[in-house]
Design a protein around this motif. Sequence first.
Motif, mmCIF file in Angstrom:
data_model
loop_
_atom_site.group_PDB
_atom_site.id
_atom_site.type_symbol
_atom_site.label_atom_id
_atom_site.label_comp_id
_atom_site.label_asym_id
_atom_site.label_seq_id
_atom_site.Cartn_x
_atom_site.Cartn_y
_atom_site.Cartn_z
ATOM 1 N N GLU A 145 9.251 -41.738 -2.373
ATOM 2 C CA GLU A 145 7.978 -41.084 -2.039
ATOM 3 C C GLU A 145 8.016 -39.575 -2.257
ATOM 4 O OE1 GLU A 145 10.037 -42.196 1.948
ATOM 5 O OE2 GLU A 145 9.740 -43.077 -0.055
ATOM 6 N N ALA A 146 9.223 -39.015 -2.469
ATOM 7 C CA ALA A 146 9.332 -37.588 -2.786
ATOM 8 C C ALA A 146 9.275 -37.332 -4.284
ATOM 9 C CB ALA A 146 10.633 -37.019 -2.220
ATOM 10 N N HIS A 147 9.392 -38.380 -5.092
ATOM 11 C CA HIS A 147 9.379 -38.223 -6.546
ATOM 12 C C HIS A 147 7.944 -38.273 -7.057
ATOM 13 C CE1 HIS A 147 13.847 -39.617 -6.992
ATOM 14 N NE2 HIS A 147 13.688 -38.591 -6.175
ATOM 15 N N VAL A 148 7.133 -37.404 -6.491
ATOM 16 C CA VAL A 148 5.712 -37.357 -6.817
ATOM 17 C C VAL A 148 5.269 -35.900 -6.772
ATOM 18 C CG1 VAL A 148 3.398 -38.171 -6.213
ATOM 19 C CG2 VAL A 148 5.385 -39.588 -5.664
ATOM 20 N N LEU A 149 4.450 -35.502 -7.735
ATOM 21 C CA LEU A 149 3.787 -34.201 -7.690
ATOM 22 C C LEU A 149 2.325 -34.448 -7.344
ATOM 23 C CD1 LEU A 149 4.089 -31.115 -9.878
ATOM 24 C CD2 LEU A 149 1.862 -32.250 -9.820
ATOM 25 N N LYS A 150 1.820 -33.698 -6.384
ATOM 26 C CA LYS A 150 0.477 -33.959 -5.886
ATOM 27 C C LYS A 150 -0.457 -32.785 -6.156
ATOM 28 C CE LYS A 150 2.091 -37.353 -2.587
ATOM 29 N NZ LYS A 150 1.970 -37.960 -1.245
ATOM 30 N N ALA A 151 -1.681 -33.132 -6.501
ATOM 31 C CA ALA A 151 -2.721 -32.139 -6.757
ATOM 32 C C ALA A 151 -3.524 -31.936 -5.478
ATOM 33 C CB ALA A 151 -3.629 -32.617 -7.887
ATOM 34 N N PRO A 192 8.207 -31.855 -3.934
ATOM 35 C CA PRO A 192 9.502 -31.627 -3.277
ATOM 36 C C PRO A 192 10.575 -31.317 -4.322
ATOM 37 C CG PRO A 192 8.434 -33.599 -2.397
ATOM 38 C CD PRO A 192 7.675 -33.204 -3.636
ATOM 39 N N ASP A 193 11.192 -30.158 -4.191
ATOM 40 C CA ASP A 193 12.213 -29.729 -5.156
ATOM 41 C C ASP A 193 13.198 -28.805 -4.440
ATOM 42 O OD1 ASP A 193 13.644 -29.303 -7.451
ATOM 43 O OD2 ASP A 193 12.195 -27.936 -8.370
ATOM 44 N N PRO A 194 13.984 -29.357 -3.499
ATOM 45 C CA PRO A 194 14.848 -28.492 -2.687
ATOM 46 C C PRO A 194 15.983 -27.874 -3.498
ATOM 47 C CG PRO A 194 14.554 -30.674 -1.685
ATOM 48 C CD PRO A 194 14.069 -30.764 -3.094
ATOM 49 N N ALA A 195 16.274 -26.621 -3.189
ATOM 50 C CA ALA A 195 17.498 -26.013 -3.693
ATOM 51 C C ALA A 195 18.690 -26.701 -3.028
ATOM 52 C CB ALA A 195 17.503 -24.518 -3.388
ATOM 53 N N SER A 196 19.861 -26.551 -3.618
ATOM 54 C CA SER A 196 21.042 -27.246 -3.089
ATOM 55 C C SER A 196 21.315 -26.871 -1.636
ATOM 56 C CB SER A 196 22.260 -26.920 -3.956
ATOM 57 O OG SER A 196 22.474 -25.514 -4.019
ATOM 58 N N TYR A 197 21.056 -25.607 -1.276
ATOM 59 C CA TYR A 197 21.335 -25.167 0.094
ATOM 60 C C TYR A 197 20.229 -25.564 1.066
ATOM 61 C CZ TYR A 197 18.839 -21.396 -2.315
ATOM 62 O OH TYR A 197 17.963 -20.682 -3.102
ATOM 63 N N TYR A 198 19.119 -26.109 0.574
ATOM 64 C CA TYR A 198 18.057 -26.618 1.438
ATOM 65 C C TYR A 198 17.917 -28.136 1.329
ATOM 66 C CZ TYR A 198 16.195 -21.948 2.522
ATOM 67 O OH TYR A 198 16.027 -20.670 2.992
ATOM 68 N N THR A 236 4.278 -35.684 6.366
ATOM 69 C CA THR A 236 3.097 -34.928 5.952
ATOM 70 C C THR A 236 2.885 -35.054 4.448
ATOM 71 O OG1 THR A 236 3.389 -33.335 7.757
ATOM 72 C CG2 THR A 236 2.035 -32.641 5.898
ATOM 73 N N PHE A 237 3.976 -34.920 3.692
ATOM 74 C CA PHE A 237 3.853 -35.023 2.238
ATOM 75 C C PHE A 237 3.431 -36.432 1.826
ATOM 76 C CE2 PHE A 237 5.364 -35.785 -2.056
ATOM 77 C CZ PHE A 237 4.887 -34.662 -2.719
ATOM 78 N N ALA A 238 4.028 -37.447 2.439
ATOM 79 C CA ALA A 238 3.716 -38.828 2.063
ATOM 80 C C ALA A 238 2.247 -39.155 2.294
ATOM 81 C CB ALA A 238 4.606 -39.789 2.847
ATOM 82 N N ALA A 239 1.629 -38.503 3.281
ATOM 83 C CA ALA A 239 0.227 -38.790 3.598
ATOM 84 C C ALA A 239 -0.749 -38.126 2.629
ATOM 85 C CB ALA A 239 -0.074 -38.334 5.025
ATOM 86 N N LEU A 240 -0.273 -37.203 1.794
ATOM 87 C CA LEU A 240 -1.162 -36.533 0.847
ATOM 88 C C LEU A 240 -1.508 -37.480 -0.299
ATOM 89 C CD1 LEU A 240 0.713 -33.100 0.660
ATOM 90 C CD2 LEU A 240 -1.423 -33.567 1.887
ATOM 91 N N PRO A 241 -2.724 -37.416 -0.814
ATOM 92 C CA PRO A 241 -3.110 -38.329 -1.903
ATOM 93 C C PRO A 241 -2.379 -38.003 -3.200
ATOM 94 C CG PRO A 241 -4.834 -36.708 -1.499
ATOM 95 C CD PRO A 241 -3.835 -36.538 -0.397
ATOM 96 N N SER A 242 -2.117 -39.034 -3.987
ATOM 97 C CA SER A 242 -1.474 -38.886 -5.292
ATOM 98 C C SER A 242 -2.421 -39.448 -6.350
ATOM 99 C CB SER A 242 -0.137 -39.628 -5.318
ATOM 100 O OG SER A 242 0.448 -39.565 -6.601
ATOM 101 N N THR A 243 -2.835 -38.593 -7.283
ATOM 102 C CA THR A 243 -3.880 -39.001 -8.231
ATOM 103 C C THR A 243 -3.525 -38.752 -9.689
ATOM 104 O OG1 THR A 243 -4.939 -36.825 -8.013
ATOM 105 C CG2 THR A 243 -5.683 -38.564 -6.512
#
Length: 293
Positions: A145-151, A192-198, A236-243
């Motif tokens: 569910e994090a492998h998504v870019l949302k508008a 979602p694109d965390p740096a290694s330290y995050y 929160t991110f998962a609840a955002l629409p993906s279109t």
Amino acid sequence: MAALLAARAFLEIRYLAGDARRVSEDRSPEDDLERIRFLADVCHNMPGIAQPRPWRPSRRGAPGSSVQQAMAKRPMGWAWHTAGPEKRAWMLRHIENAGLQWTPPPPLPARRKGPSPMTLRQRAGVLLGRWPVRPPAGHLSLPPEAHVLKALDSDAICALYEEAGRLRLGLGKGGPWLRAHLDADSVHYLVPDPASYYWPGMPSTRGEIDWWQCTALLRMCDGEQVSGMVAVLPETFAALPSTLPRRKQVRLVHHARTTERDTYLWGRDHKAECDPQLCGFVPETTGDPPPDD
């Protein structure tokens, strides 16, 4: 070169801190402390420059910025170009006294507007739908569910920044400044694109990181597209629409990763012309541009 300058600074600091100095010189302890601060400020990065570690991007597969590439070629670039005339004169004097010839590095490049052109490998990844965000060595991948870019529209983006601030997640500061300067009619993007330290599970002041560092691709009121960072809870991110179609998502992730100018740099350049009549933003009551997270 960096090792030489660090050694000279340490010798002078040791001399300034010695008892003989107190007896033989007519200078106050405050003067000596100020000189020690000066020397430490000049050379605090020198040990790392003298023995640099191989450069690794903070995100696997992400290209280095133009500034990072310039620093890899001339590691003294940052130390030289952030030093004032007095510090530069100190460096040049010690280099000359050592009988060395040295050409100062060229100016660091300005962070380019817009993204870098995609490489052939990245273009192939877009065609294949290969997701660019990969975990650091020894860590698990983010969930599907994090492998998504949302508008998102401006209200949704601002709500995420406000939630990050309210929950004190540590990344994301927008408030009235961001809302006033976003293009209210444009679409913005979040991934979602965390740096290694995050990376989730890494230790933080609040325990293990349980949020996702997201890159935001934002359209500002003058039309420029810049990047931003904000911490978003997974639910929160998962609840955002993906279109968006998958290929467009992958292309936009590469776009976001190679956009060098962020909200801080945009706000710094915009500050001189920022006016309540133009932006609807009043700096005296609502604060400064968000920092570069």
